[in-house]
Each structure stands twice: as structure tokens, then as C-alpha cells.
Design an enzyme around this catalytic site. Structure first.
Site: not given
Length: 373
Positions: A161, A288-289
Site C-alpha cells: 500500500c 497494487n491490490e
């Protein structure tokens, strides 16, 4: 030693525009030791007897003076040297080397001014000369050697994150991490600790080359982390469309920085940093995710289209969220089938037994679709 001084944090005449804060020390009496600052590191610094440590700092002295630089453990002095300061209104970099005569895991570094007056200070560093492969501003030798011994095929960076940040102003910007360390733009991250950017993209790419791994830089897909809601209350935010052209250009500039020859604008900066040959970047991660929202989809497509148009051989790694079979995973795969990134990142947080129970998860995946990273 009965010295009297005061310290303040100032911004009036900083070292440079990217590094705005500095310490100002007013020494009124020097006592019998001098007055200055002590840095204890993170719960004590580790130093080894007989190894050389490079000290550096930027100082602005308003009078000629001497300063003693020491590595200490409690009241014991493990190493000491003297630097001579020239007066003037300009910042100057001072450097010295110290070799402790005793090992310690609870050491400090001190700089003690030996004259009355004002001294401005920034970028204090005590750096082991014995870095991995002897690289300047390199990595800790034991940790980097552990990575080498893993025989990793790739290293993902900056990862997690941190990449898409705690809101738009906190998105990781690779351009802030290159060039002289004192000119890099520091920032906090979504996990609430500070990034000096001392380990930036140059050090990362150099590490990958040194351990024989492919670099996989991951940059935000034009949106911030949906987990920003935990701290800010606003969740995923999207870069305004009028700013996307510049954001995409930053990504294209990264590829030129990594792969362009020394005659290109960004390849020249890499060469000047000490790596004239291209790094040979093959993969780039976008996102990212992420929460697979319409804002994410629109920006991901813009970024991938631009990369493929300029660098058709570059392999793009997309994302299908942080879970193995939820809405984001299903929506992410549907979007991947539409836009066809070379790979997607399936990003799980599961206990070990889940992985044992899913050994055959990929047996039935369609080999004609995006590969799974």
C-alpha cells in the site's frame, strides 16, 4: 560538560527546496566538552570494531570553528575525529571517517561544537563503508546477501500500500527517490512511519542487478489505496483526468530511465548516477491490490495503452484485488480478460493451511488468458 545551548527547527534558509527543515543550534557556552547533538539511531546503533564508518553532514557555520565527531557508548568514546568549519552563509558538506575500537549494539553518534555561536545542520549520517558489494549509499551487507542467497527471480518494489499511498498526495513518486540523497523528497507512508528515500529506485535497480533478479517496479494505477479510509475517511481517490497525461508521462519516463541509453533525457540521469548501461527492465506493475472501481479501470487502461504504444515489448502486470474469490477478484479478472495485461497479481492474505488446500488452484486456469504473477 556544563555547556549551554538551545536548538530550534528552522525553514528560512533550507539546504534545498526539497529538504526544507534543518536544525539550528545556538551555543552560549561550550563547557569542557562542547555543545551539539547526539543521535541514538533506532534504539542504539550497531557498530563493529575495526570497520570504517563514513560520517557526513551539511553545516552552515556563522564563524570559524571546530567540531568533534564521536561514536560513543554511554560515557565511552569508541571513535573520535575533528572537523574544521568555515564561516559563511552557504551550506557546506563535511565528511570524516571513524573506526570504532570496540563493537557495540548501543552506540550513538555525536557532533559537538567547540565554539560559541550559531550552527545550522542537516543530513547527519553515519554510514558503514562495508555495504553490499561496496556500493556507495548501498545496502546492509548481511541483509542483501540474504536476498542473494534466496536466488530470487525478481524483486517487487516499492510494494504494498506504500505504492498507491494514503490519499493522492501520498502516492509513491519514483522521481522523488533518485539523484543526490539530500535532494530526494521524503514522505510518510500509509503504515505511519517515515521514508527518507535513501533507498530509492537507483539503489533498488542496482540491488536487482547485483543479486541476479529481475526488477518489478510497481506504480499506482492512478488511484490511491482504498485503505486510506482507515486514516483519512475517504478511501480510494482518483487522480483528476486533467493530471493523468503527466502522471502517465512519469511512468514512461521511468522506463526510459531504466532502459534508455545515456543520450536520452532520463537515461542520462541514470548514467550520471553511476550506471551508464541500461538496466534492462522487462516488467512494470500497474496498481497494487486495488478496489476494481470504474475510476481504477479507466486509468489503468489509459496507462497500459500508453505503455504498450511506446514500449510494446514491456510486460504489464495488472491486479485483481487482495482476495482469492471476492467481488474485486471477479471484477478484476473480467477486466483483465477485456484489457489483456500480460500478467495479473493475485494477492492473498491467508493462513498456511489455505495454500496447502489450494495446491491445484491454477490447474484449470485458461492458459490463453493473462498469466498469474
Amino acid at each position: 560538560g556544563n555547556a549551554i545551548a538551545k536548538m530550534s527547527l528552522e525553514t528560512e534558509k533550507p539546504l534545498n527546496k526539497n529538504n526544507r527543515h534543518y536544525a539550528s543550534i545556538d551555543v552560549f557556552t561550550v563547557g569542557n566538552k562542547g555543545a551539539g547533538l547526539r543521535n541514538t539511531g533506532y534504539h542504539g546503533m550497531t557498530v563493529k570494531a575495526g570497520e570504517t564508518y563514513d560520517f557526513s553532514t551539511f553545516l552552515r557555520a556563522y564563524q570559524n570553528a571546530e567540531a568533534k565527531v564521536k561514536i560513543t557508548e554511554g560515557d565511552s568514546v569508541l571513535a573520535e575525529t575533528t572537523i574544521r568549519l568555515a564561516s559563511g552563509d552557504a551550506w557546506r558538506k563535511y565528511e570524516a571517517s571513524l573506526t570504532p575500537r570496540k563493537s557495540s549494539d548501543n552506540a550513538s553518534v555525536e557532533i559537538l561544537f567547540q565554539a560559541k555561536g550559531r550552527f545550522d545542520m542537516d543530513m547527519v549520517s553515519l554510514f558503514p563503508r562495508n555495504t553490499y558489494k561496496g556500493r556507495k549509499n548501498g545496502l546492509r551487507a548481511d541483509l542483501a546477501k540474504a536476498l542473494e542467497d534466496l536466488h530470487s527471480a525478481f524483486v517487487r518494489f516499492p510494494g504494498g500500500c506504500l505504492t498507491h499511498g494514503d490519499g493522492l498526495n501520498n502516492i509513491y513518486r519514483w522521481k522523488h527517490t533518485i539523484g543526490p540523497v539530500e535532494q530526494r523528497i521524503e514522505d510518510y507512508n500509509i503504515w505511519d512511519y517515515h521514508q527518507t528515500m535513501g533507498l530509492g529506485f537507483f539503489e533498488y535497480f542496482q540491488l536487482c542487478e547485483d543479486i541476479g533478479a529481475k526488477p518489478l517496479p510497481v506504480l499506482a494505477a492512478g488511484v490511491s489505496c482504498q485503505n486510506s479510509a482507515r486514516r483519512r475517511g475517504d478511501g480510494q481517490q482518483a487522480i483528476p483526468m486533467e493530471e493523468m497525461d503527466q502522471y502517465i508521462q512519469d511512468m514512461l519516463d521511468l522506463i526510459e530511465w531504466a532502459n534508455g541509453d545515456a543520450t536520452t533525457q532520463w537515461g542520462k540521469l541514470r548514467a550520471e548516477a553511476g550506471h551508464p548501461e541500461p538496466f534492462g527492465l522487462e516488467y512494470i506493475g500497474i496498481g497494487n491490490e486495488d478496489h476494481i472501481t470504474p475510476a481504477f479501470k479507466e486509468r489503468f487502461k489509459m496507462i497500459q495503452d500508453a505503455i504498450k504504444k511506446r514500449y510494446p515489448k514491456m510486460k504489464v502486470v495488472g491486479t485483481v484485488g487482495p482476495n482469492p474469490n471476492d467481488w474485486d477478484w471477479r471484477e478484476g479478472w473480467a477486466f483483465a480478460r477485456q484489457e489483456k495485461p500480460d500478467l495479473v497479481d493475485e494477492h492473498y492474505y491467508r493462513p498456511p493451511q489455505w495454500f496447502l488446500d489450494n495446491l491445484h488452484r491454477y490447474d484449470d486456469y485458461d492458459r490463453k488468458e493473462s498469466k498469474v504473477y
